[in-house]
Design a protein around this motif. Structure first.
Motif, PDB file in Angstrom:
ATOM      1  N   GLY A   1       0.811  -1.206   0.000  1.00 43.36           N
ATOM      2  CA  GLY A   1       0.000   0.000   0.000  1.00 43.36           C
ATOM      3  C   GLY A   1       0.842   1.252   0.000  1.00 43.36           C
ATOM      4  N   LEU A   2       0.341   2.266   0.685  1.00 41.02           N
ATOM      5  CA  LEU A   2       0.997   3.566   0.700  1.00 41.02           C
ATOM      6  C   LEU A   2       2.058   3.698   1.788  1.00 41.02           C
ATOM      7  N   GLY A   3       2.239   2.654   2.592  1.00 43.60           N
ATOM      8  CA  GLY A   3       3.263   2.705   3.628  1.00 43.60           C
ATOM      9  C   GLY A   3       2.681   2.913   5.007  1.00 43.60           C
ATOM     10  N   TYR A   4       3.552   2.882   6.005  1.00 37.07           N
ATOM     11  CA  TYR A   4       3.106   2.995   7.395  1.00 37.07           C
ATOM     12  C   TYR A   4       3.077   4.449   7.835  1.00 37.07           C
ATOM     13  N   GLY A   5       2.246   4.712   8.839  1.00 32.66           N
ATOM     14  CA  GLY A   5       2.149   6.040   9.435  1.00 32.66           C
ATOM     15  C   GLY A   5       1.807   5.891  10.901  1.00 32.66           C
ATOM     16  N   GLY A   6       1.116   6.883  11.456  1.00 30.43           N
ATOM     17  CA  GLY A   6       0.702   6.812  12.849  1.00 30.43           C
ATOM     18  C   GLY A   6       1.729   7.369  13.797  1.00 30.43           C
TER      19      GLY A   6
ATOM     20  N   CYS B   1       3.473   5.616  16.132  1.00 34.18           N
ATOM     21  CA  CYS B   1       4.474   4.679  16.663  1.00 34.18           C
ATOM     22  C   CYS B   1       5.583   4.346  15.670  1.00 34.18           C
ATOM     23  N   PHE B   2       5.236   3.734  14.546  1.00 35.99           N
ATOM     24  CA  PHE B   2       6.273   3.236  13.638  1.00 35.99           C
ATOM     25  C   PHE B   2       7.242   4.328  13.180  1.00 35.99           C
ATOM     26  N   PRO B   3       6.763   5.460  12.648  1.00 31.27           N
ATOM     27  CA  PRO B   3       7.726   6.476  12.198  1.00 31.27           C
ATOM     28  C   PRO B   3       8.632   6.957  13.324  1.00 31.27           C
ATOM     29  N   LYS B   4       8.024   7.223  14.481  1.00 31.29           N
ATOM     30  CA  LYS B   4       8.801   7.725  15.621  1.00 31.29           C
ATOM     31  C   LYS B   4       9.789   6.695  16.127  1.00 31.29           C
ATOM     32  N   ASP B   5       9.349   5.451  16.259  1.00 33.35           N
ATOM     33  CA  ASP B   5      10.213   4.418  16.830  1.00 33.35           C
ATOM     34  C   ASP B   5      11.356   4.054  15.886  1.00 33.35           C
ATOM     35  N   VAL B   6      11.077   4.043  14.595  1.00 31.35           N
ATOM     36  CA  VAL B   6      12.149   3.781  13.621  1.00 31.35           C
ATOM     37  C   VAL B   6      13.195   4.879  13.697  1.00 31.35           C
ATOM     38  N   LYS B   7      12.749   6.137  13.753  1.00 29.71           N
ATOM     39  CA  LYS B   7      13.699   7.261  13.834  1.00 29.71           C
ATOM     40  C   LYS B   7      14.547   7.170  15.100  1.00 29.71           C
ATOM     41  N   GLU B   8      13.912   6.852  16.224  1.00 28.60           N
ATOM     42  CA  GLU B   8      14.640   6.778  17.479  1.00 28.60           C
ATOM     43  C   GLU B   8      15.677   5.659  17.464  1.00 28.60           C
ATOM     44  N   LEU B   9      15.294   4.495  16.931  1.00 29.74           N
ATOM     45  CA  LEU B   9      16.240   3.384  16.894  1.00 29.74           C
ATOM     46  C   LEU B   9      17.407   3.689  15.949  1.00 29.74           C
ATOM     47  N   LEU B  10      17.116   4.347  14.828  1.00 32.14           N
ATOM     48  CA  LEU B  10      18.194   4.750  13.913  1.00 32.14           C
ATOM     49  C   LEU B  10      19.123   5.755  14.584  1.00 32.14           C
TER      50      LEU B  10
ATOM     51  N   PRO C   1      -7.577   2.309   9.437  1.00 29.83           N
ATOM     52  CA  PRO C   1      -8.989   2.312   9.798  1.00 29.83           C
ATOM     53  C   PRO C   1      -9.219   2.124  11.294  1.00 29.83           C
ATOM     54  N   HIS C   2     -10.424   2.451  11.734  1.00 27.61           N
ATOM     55  CA  HIS C   2     -10.888   2.262  13.111  1.00 27.61           C
ATOM     56  C   HIS C   2     -10.174   3.164  14.116  1.00 27.61           C
ATOM     57  N   THR C   3      -9.622   4.277  13.634  1.00 24.79           N
ATOM     58  CA  THR C   3      -9.006   5.255  14.519  1.00 24.79           C
ATOM     59  C   THR C   3      -9.176   6.629  13.902  1.00 24.79           C
ATOM     60  N   ASP C   4      -9.123   7.665  14.746  1.00 27.58           N
ATOM     61  CA  ASP C   4      -9.152   9.029  14.222  1.00 27.58           C
ATOM     62  C   ASP C   4      -7.764   9.667  14.256  1.00 27.58           C
ATOM     63  N   ASP C   5      -6.743   8.856  14.398  1.00 17.84           N
ATOM     64  CA  ASP C   5      -5.362   9.340  14.477  1.00 17.84           C
ATOM     65  C   ASP C   5      -4.856   9.694  13.081  1.00 17.84           C
ATOM     66  N   ILE C   6      -4.433  10.938  12.892  1.00 10.22           N
ATOM     67  CA  ILE C   6      -3.903  11.371  11.595  1.00 10.22           C
ATOM     68  C   ILE C   6      -2.412  11.689  11.664  1.00 10.22           C
ATOM     69  N   ARG C   7      -1.780  11.357  12.782  1.00  6.59           N
ATOM     70  CA  ARG C   7      -0.347  11.618  12.905  1.00  6.59           C
ATOM     71  C   ARG C   7       0.427  10.787  11.881  1.00  6.59           C
ATOM     72  N   GLU C   8       1.271  11.455  11.106  1.00 11.20           N
ATOM     73  CA  GLU C   8       2.084  10.807  10.072  1.00 11.20           C
ATOM     74  C   GLU C   8       1.218  10.059   9.060  1.00 11.20           C
TER      75      GLU C   8
ATOM     76  N   ASP D   1     -13.866  11.046   5.105  1.00 11.59           N
ATOM     77  CA  ASP D   1     -13.457  10.076   6.114  1.00 11.59           C
ATOM     78  C   ASP D   1     -14.652   9.860   7.035  1.00 11.59           C
ATOM     79  N   PRO D   2     -14.922   8.619   7.435  1.00 10.29           N
ATOM     80  CA  PRO D   2     -16.100   8.371   8.266  1.00 10.29           C
ATOM     81  C   PRO D   2     -16.012   8.931   9.675  1.00 10.29           C
ATOM     82  N   ILE D   3     -14.820   9.278  10.140  1.00  3.68           N
ATOM     83  CA  ILE D   3     -14.650   9.751  11.523  1.00  3.68           C
ATOM     84  C   ILE D   3     -13.864  11.052  11.613  1.00  3.68           C
ATOM     85  N   VAL D   4     -12.785  11.173  10.868  1.00  2.00           N
ATOM     86  CA  VAL D   4     -11.857  12.293  11.024  1.00  2.00           C
ATOM     87  C   VAL D   4     -12.424  13.574  10.420  1.00  2.00           C
ATOM     88  N   LYS D   5     -12.296  14.663  11.171  1.00  2.00           N
ATOM     89  CA  LYS D   5     -12.623  15.981  10.651  1.00  2.00           C
ATOM     90  C   LYS D   5     -11.349  16.611  10.094  1.00  2.00           C
ATOM     91  N   LEU D   6     -11.427  17.124   8.895  1.00  2.00           N
ATOM     92  CA  LEU D   6     -10.268  17.728   8.242  1.00  2.00           C
ATOM     93  C   LEU D   6      -9.759  18.916   9.050  1.00  2.00           C
TER      94      LEU D   6
END
Length: 430
Positions: free
Chosen positions: A253-258, A260-269, A321-328, A349-354
């Motif tokens: 797909g379009l890749g990971y976001g959220g 956790c993953f972006p932040k944790d990858v950056k921190e470990l690097l 899906p199933h979250t309103d989190d738009i971080r990353e 989006d069914p939940i998120v307000k722009l």
């Protein structure tokens, strides 16, 4: 057992509700009085399936309460969980401001023996720092132990993960602390791992880094599948049935976001580079993920060399899906690129307000998916909400101006969509 949780964010609120559900008396503490006021009224300020109902239930049972008074909260509870945020700094390292503030707060008001549980995702060695910060701030001579207990919650199914985890990882140097935490979690039917604090910290980072690696790996394979006219989902299924690999996180797909993953990858690097031990594979994982939205836009522009004045409907704003989190969220990377190409962007989006910052840039949100797609030149799917699989695409085919669907999550049945007269393009599809 009387338990205090410091930090009523996503993790802290979920864990508080879950622990109350297993019979503990839980207090939630946060300096954000608006959060405390909302939760005290039984109003969940973020979206997470089933959490609202259980929050209301345990406010009524009196096993769950919320406060913004640190002095009484710390004095009254024997076990204290720290679940505050650790956002990334510009260099990729984690900002430990809130962790240190929580530790110093505990030290300041500690009046008896405590067990402090670090559940926030923190850089290697932070648990030991927490112990030192508490010691430096305390005037009380009673002993305390510090435990690292990483969380493995997935947004969209966090409550289920909290109540039925795959494992519980505990990092400490104290058998008494181990025994206390195992007592707290005694209702859980899963393996318990006793290790050192720094190994527990590494387990969290390594787990998320490996999952991010699976996502970037299948996305690179999908790019090659595009060159050969191969359905990447067939490849992923054939791979995933090997129990050494497993099918989870092999959805191209379009890749990971959220958050956790972006932040944790950056921190470990950052940690690895800082120690002179660069993680070369993980650097490529991050690069592939960063490039994936651009790869997708290039697929769009092969069909539409100019997007100027095109009415483009983007379905899905949350990072999953199933979250309103738009971080990353990758959705906003796509929107940014579309605006640069002078497109007219409509989102649903069914939940998120722009957010207003995007409204001010000319992006329009329409809450009904059929109304949103009316007159569209092309449709882009950015979040794999079940709604987008369930809506009547035959009806939409009558509403749109241009019959083009670019499926950034490969959620639609390509053959069925094509029979409705659409030109369909996914990632890793011929």
């Amino acid at each position: 057992m009387k338990i205090l949780i410091i930090g009523m964010g996503y993790v802290g609120t979920t864990m508080g509700v879950a622990l109350a559900n297993t019979g503990h008396e839980v207090s939630g503490l946060d300096v954000d009085k608006a959060k405390i006021e909302s939760l005290t009224k039984g109003i969940l300020y973020f979206h997470e399936p089933a959490l609202q109902e259980m929050l209301s239930k345990h406010l009524q049972t009196k096993r769950l309460s919320f406060t913004s008074d640190p002095k009484e909260a710390i004095k009254d509870n024997e076990v204290i969980f720290i679940t505050v945020g650790t956002p990334s700094l510009n260099n990729g390292n984690a900002d430990l401001t809130y962790i240190r503030q929580a530790a110093e707060m505990i030290g300041k008001y500690k009046n008896s023996k405590k067990i402090v549980v670090v559940k926030s995702t923190v850089p290697l060695g932070t648990t030991e720092n927490v112990k030192q910060w508490i010691e430096e701030a305390t005037k009380d001579s009673s002993p305390f132990d510090v435990v690292m207990n990483p969380e493995f919650l997935r947004e969209g199914r966090a409550l289920q993960d909290a109540l039925n985890p795959d494992r519980v990882v505990l990092g400490s140097h104290s058998d008494e602390a181990f025994n206390t935490l195992e007592q707290i979690y005694s209702n859980l039917n899963c393996p318990f791992i006793r290790t050192t604090p720094v190994a527990a910290e590494m387990t969290k980072y390594a787990s998320n880094a490996f999952l991010a690696t699976k996502i970037s790996f299948i996305n690179e394979i999908a790019r090659l599948c595009d060159q050969f006219g191969i359905h990447v989902q067939d490849v992923a299924k054939g791979m995933g049935l090997d129990d050494r690999i497993g099918g989870a996180f092999l959805q191209a797909g379009l890749g990971y976001g959220g958050s956790c993953f972006p932040k944790d990858v950056k921190e470990l690097l950052w940690t690895a580079d800082h120690r002179g031990c660069p993680l070369r594979i993980l650097k490529e994982v991050e690069r592939v993920n960063h490039d994936q939205p651009q790869y997708f836009i290039e697929k769009v522009m092969k069909e539409f060399p100019s997007l100027a004045d095109k009415r483009i409907v983007l379905l899905g704003l949350s990072f999953k899906p199933h979250t309103d989190d738009i971080r990353e969220s990758v959705s906003f990377s796509i929107i940014k690129k579309l605006l640069q190409e002078k497109a007219n962007v409509i989102v649903h989006d069914p939940i998120v307000k722009l957010p207003n910052e995007w409204v001010n840039k000319g992006v329009k949100q329409i809450n009904d998916p059929y109304e949103a797609t009316e007159g569209a030149d092309l449709i882009i799917i950015c979040t794999d909400w079940p709604l987008y699989q369930e809506i009547d695409w035959a009806k939409i085919s009558e509403l749109v101006k241009g019959h083009y669907i670019f499926d950034g999550r490969n959620i639609l049945e390509a053959d069925c969509i094509k029979k409705l007269g659409f030109t369909y393009e996914g990632i890793g599809y011929d």
